[in-house]
Design an enzyme around this catalytic site. Structure first.
Site, PDB file in Angstrom:
ATOM      1  N   ARG A  45      16.425   7.622  -4.010  1.00 39.85           N
ATOM      2  CA  ARG A  45      15.031   7.539  -3.531  1.00 39.85           C
ATOM      3  C   ARG A  45      14.845   8.351  -2.247  1.00 39.85           C
ATOM      4  NH1 ARG A  45      14.504   1.275  -3.224  1.00 39.85           N
ATOM      5  NH2 ARG A  45      12.477   1.661  -2.265  1.00 39.85           N
ATOM      6  N   ARG A  98      15.515  -6.654   2.124  1.00 43.03           N
ATOM      7  CA  ARG A  98      14.207  -7.065   1.605  1.00 43.03           C
ATOM      8  C   ARG A  98      14.328  -8.002   0.404  1.00 43.03           C
ATOM      9  NH1 ARG A  98      10.264  -2.356  -0.022  1.00 43.03           N
ATOM     10  NH2 ARG A  98      12.121  -1.676  -1.121  1.00 43.03           N
ATOM     11  N   LYS A 154       5.063   1.080   4.305  1.00 45.55           N
ATOM     12  CA  LYS A 154       3.763   1.420   3.704  1.00 45.55           C
ATOM     13  C   LYS A 154       3.106   0.174   3.108  1.00 45.55           C
ATOM     14  CE  LYS A 154       5.646   4.385   0.801  1.00 45.55           C
ATOM     15  NZ  LYS A 154       7.068   4.230   1.160  1.00 45.55           N
ATOM     16  N   ARG A 186       2.923  11.573  -4.110  1.00 40.44           N
ATOM     17  CA  ARG A 186       4.346  11.684  -3.793  1.00 40.44           C
ATOM     18  C   ARG A 186       4.904  13.066  -4.102  1.00 40.44           C
ATOM     19  NH1 ARG A 186       5.966   6.013  -4.137  1.00 40.44           N
ATOM     20  NH2 ARG A 186       8.154   5.812  -3.618  1.00 40.44           N
ATOM     21  N   ARG A 220      14.553  -6.224  -5.521  1.00 45.62           N
ATOM     22  CA  ARG A 220      14.205  -5.145  -6.450  1.00 45.62           C
ATOM     23  C   ARG A 220      15.451  -4.455  -6.976  1.00 45.62           C
ATOM     24  NH1 ARG A 220       9.432  -1.816  -3.500  1.00 45.62           N
ATOM     25  NH2 ARG A 220      10.691  -0.089  -4.288  1.00 45.62           N
TER      26      ARG A 220
HETATM   27  P1  AP5 Z   1       7.812  -2.174   3.005  1.00 47.73           P
HETATM   28  O1  AP5 Z   1       6.473  -2.416   3.625  1.00 47.73           O
HETATM   29  O2  AP5 Z   1       8.114  -2.837   1.712  1.00 47.73           O
HETATM   30  O3  AP5 Z   1       8.093  -0.602   2.917  1.00 47.73           O
HETATM   31  P2  AP5 Z   1       7.561   0.471   1.879  1.00 47.73           P
HETATM   32  O4  AP5 Z   1       7.376   1.754   2.626  1.00 47.73           O
HETATM   33  O5  AP5 Z   1       6.380  -0.056   1.110  1.00 47.73           O
HETATM   34  O6  AP5 Z   1       8.862   0.579   0.982  1.00 47.73           O
HETATM   35  P3  AP5 Z   1       9.100   0.689  -0.585  1.00 47.73           P
HETATM   36  O7  AP5 Z   1      10.580   0.587  -0.762  1.00 47.73           O
HETATM   37  O8  AP5 Z   1       8.239  -0.261  -1.349  1.00 47.73           O
HETATM   38  O9  AP5 Z   1       8.617   2.156  -0.823  1.00 47.73           O
HETATM   39  P4  AP5 Z   1       8.971   3.059  -1.965  1.00 47.73           P
HETATM   40  O10 AP5 Z   1       8.059   4.188  -1.640  1.00 47.73           O
HETATM   41  O11 AP5 Z   1      10.404   3.419  -2.145  1.00 47.73           O
HETATM   42  O12 AP5 Z   1       8.666   2.167  -3.260  1.00 47.73           O
HETATM   43  P5  AP5 Z   1       7.464   2.141  -4.295  1.00 47.73           P
HETATM   44  O13 AP5 Z   1       7.262   0.750  -4.702  1.00 47.73           O
HETATM   45  O14 AP5 Z   1       6.285   2.928  -3.823  1.00 47.73           O
HETATM   46  O15 AP5 Z   1       8.915  -2.565   4.097  1.00 47.73           O
HETATM   47  C1  AP5 Z   1      10.304  -2.572   3.771  1.00 47.73           C
HETATM   48  C2  AP5 Z   1      10.987  -3.766   4.472  1.00 47.73           C
HETATM   49  O16 AP5 Z   1      10.960  -3.546   5.890  1.00 47.73           O
HETATM   50  C3  AP5 Z   1      10.293  -5.115   4.244  1.00 47.73           C
HETATM   51  O17 AP5 Z   1      11.275  -6.132   4.149  1.00 47.73           O
HETATM   52  C4  AP5 Z   1       9.421  -5.318   5.486  1.00 47.73           C
HETATM   53  O18 AP5 Z   1       9.255  -6.690   5.796  1.00 47.73           O
HETATM   54  C5  AP5 Z   1      10.249  -4.592   6.555  1.00 47.73           C
HETATM   55  N1  AP5 Z   1       9.394  -3.924   7.545  1.00 47.73           N
HETATM   56  C6  AP5 Z   1       8.190  -3.299   7.349  1.00 47.73           C
HETATM   57  N2  AP5 Z   1       7.741  -2.772   8.500  1.00 47.73           N
HETATM   58  C7  AP5 Z   1       8.695  -3.051   9.450  1.00 47.73           C
HETATM   59  C8  AP5 Z   1       8.807  -2.739  10.836  1.00 47.73           C
HETATM   60  N3  AP5 Z   1       7.868  -2.013  11.486  1.00 47.73           N
HETATM   61  N4  AP5 Z   1       9.927  -3.171  11.482  1.00 47.73           N
HETATM   62  C9  AP5 Z   1      10.916  -3.864  10.817  1.00 47.73           C
HETATM   63  N5  AP5 Z   1      10.847  -4.195   9.500  1.00 47.73           N
HETATM   64  C10 AP5 Z   1       9.747  -3.774   8.826  1.00 47.73           C
HETATM   65  O19 AP5 Z   1       8.089   2.995  -5.526  1.00 47.73           O
HETATM   66  C11 AP5 Z   1       9.148   2.503  -6.307  1.00 47.73           C
HETATM   67  C12 AP5 Z   1       9.437   3.472  -7.434  1.00 47.73           C
HETATM   68  O20 AP5 Z   1       8.282   3.591  -8.294  1.00 47.73           O
HETATM   69  C13 AP5 Z   1       9.749   4.928  -7.020  1.00 47.73           C
HETATM   70  O21 AP5 Z   1      11.104   5.107  -6.653  1.00 47.73           O
HETATM   71  C14 AP5 Z   1       9.366   5.697  -8.281  1.00 47.73           C
HETATM   72  O22 AP5 Z   1      10.347   5.568  -9.285  1.00 47.73           O
HETATM   73  C15 AP5 Z   1       8.123   4.949  -8.751  1.00 47.73           C
HETATM   74  N6  AP5 Z   1       6.877   5.484  -8.161  1.00 47.73           N
HETATM   75  C16 AP5 Z   1       6.003   4.818  -7.357  1.00 47.73           C
HETATM   76  N7  AP5 Z   1       4.993   5.614  -7.001  1.00 47.73           N
HETATM   77  C17 AP5 Z   1       5.235   6.824  -7.592  1.00 47.73           C
HETATM   78  C18 AP5 Z   1       4.545   8.071  -7.573  1.00 47.73           C
HETATM   79  N8  AP5 Z   1       3.403   8.242  -6.876  1.00 47.73           N
HETATM   80  N9  AP5 Z   1       5.085   9.088  -8.275  1.00 47.73           N
HETATM   81  C19 AP5 Z   1       6.221   8.952  -8.992  1.00 47.73           C
HETATM   82  N10 AP5 Z   1       6.929   7.795  -9.052  1.00 47.73           N
HETATM   83  C20 AP5 Z   1       6.432   6.739  -8.343  1.00 47.73           C
END
Ligand code: AP5
Length: 217
Positions: free
Chosen positions: A173, A128, A13, A88, A162
């Site tokens: 997660r 990552r 994402k 979410r 992270r």
């Molecule tokens: P990346 O692009 O970083 O993936 P992502 O989907 O953004 O993954 P995240 O781990 O950041 O998502 P998340 O939803 O768990 O975390 P968030 O920060 O929102 O890609 C991942 C890796 O793969 C990278 O190394 C990239 O280079 C590689 N990659 C990408 N595309 C690829 C491809 N096609 N092929 C191969 N490799 C690829 O949330 C973190 C925490 O915050 C949550 O757990 C929660 O506690 C809190 N939080 C955030 N938002 C909310 C909400 N709305 N409600 C409640 N709590 C929330």
């Protein structure tokens, strides 16, 4: 245009939202990045969110909804935005609809699901890391720095991983995604907004699939 990117942790994402911001001028609104900034700044929100995030659980809906409601009023969102990590829960999706209705800006135009298998998600998250100075993201296998140990963008040699990318937190997660976030898919499908792309493809190919969805009209 207002776009939601949906998908489990590590689905790509953030990678795709950043590209949409650079190429289409849609402001990337990552609730994860906003929360990590609040934790780093030691704000009241950051203090409440820190432990919850490190454990892999979701932060309370009311805190997240209030944060996004304020953010979408900013001038840099006027031309459109891409939501990365929000909504979410079904409650967050309903709150988003209500806040957009109230603002008179029109509803969400597209919801794009990035579909990725769990083993691939775990591999992506485990590899990552990011530059600790400029934040550029890398991966041990899929996106290496051009020179080993040196950031391509700013030349820094310091990198971070992270805290919630530890195996125990990743399991929590993924469970939160299955139980609390996946129910959003039928919510948007019923409204005719949902498109699913193959997130297992290369990042370039996923970008191409997303462009096709956004240009469909
Ligand atoms: P990346 O692009 O970083 O993936 P992502 O989907 O953004 O993954 P995240 O781990 O950041 O998502 P998340 O939803 O768990 O975390 P968030 O920060 O929102 O890609 C991942 C890796 O793969 C990278 O190394 C990239 O280079 C590689 N990659 C990408 N595309 C690829 C491809 N096609 N092929 C191969 N490799 C690829 O949330 C973190 C925490 O915050 C949550 O757990 C929660 O506690 C809190 N939080 C955030 N938002 C909310 C909400 N709305 N409600 C409640 N709590 C929330």
């Amino acid at each position: 245009m207002k776009v939601v990117l949906l998908g489990p942790p590590g689905a790509g994402k953030g990678t795709q939202a950043k590209r949409l911001e650079e190429q289409r001028g849609l402001k990337q609104l990552s609730t994860g990045d906003m929360l990590r900034a609040a934790v780093a700044a030691g704000t009241a929100l950051g203090r409440q969110a820190k432990k919850v995030m490190e454990s892999g659980r979701l932060v309370r809906d009311d805190l997240i909804v209030a944060m996004i409601a304020e953010r979408i009023k900013e001038p840099d969102c006027a031309k459109g935005f891409v939501l990365d990590g929000f909504p979410r829960t079904v409650q967050q999706a309903e709150a988003l609809d209500a806040m957009l209705k109230e603002s008179g800006k029109g509803g969400i135009d597209r919801v794009i699901e990035l579909a990725v298998d769990e083993p691939a998600l775990i591999q992506r998250i485990a590899g990552r890391f990011a530059c600790s100075k400029c934040g550029t993201g890398y991966h041990d296998k899929f996106k290496q720095t051009k020179t080993a140990g040196v950031c391509d963008c700013c030349g820094s040699t310091e990198f971070v991983r992270r805290p919630d990318d530890r195996a125990e937190a990743v399991a929590v997660r993924l469970e939160a995604y299955r139980k609390q976030t996946a129910p959003i898919l039928p919510y948007y499908r019923a409204r005719g907004l949902l498109k699913t792309v193959d997130g297992m493809a290369s990042a370039e190919d996923v970008a191409h699939q997303i462009d096709q969805v956004l240009d469909e009209g």
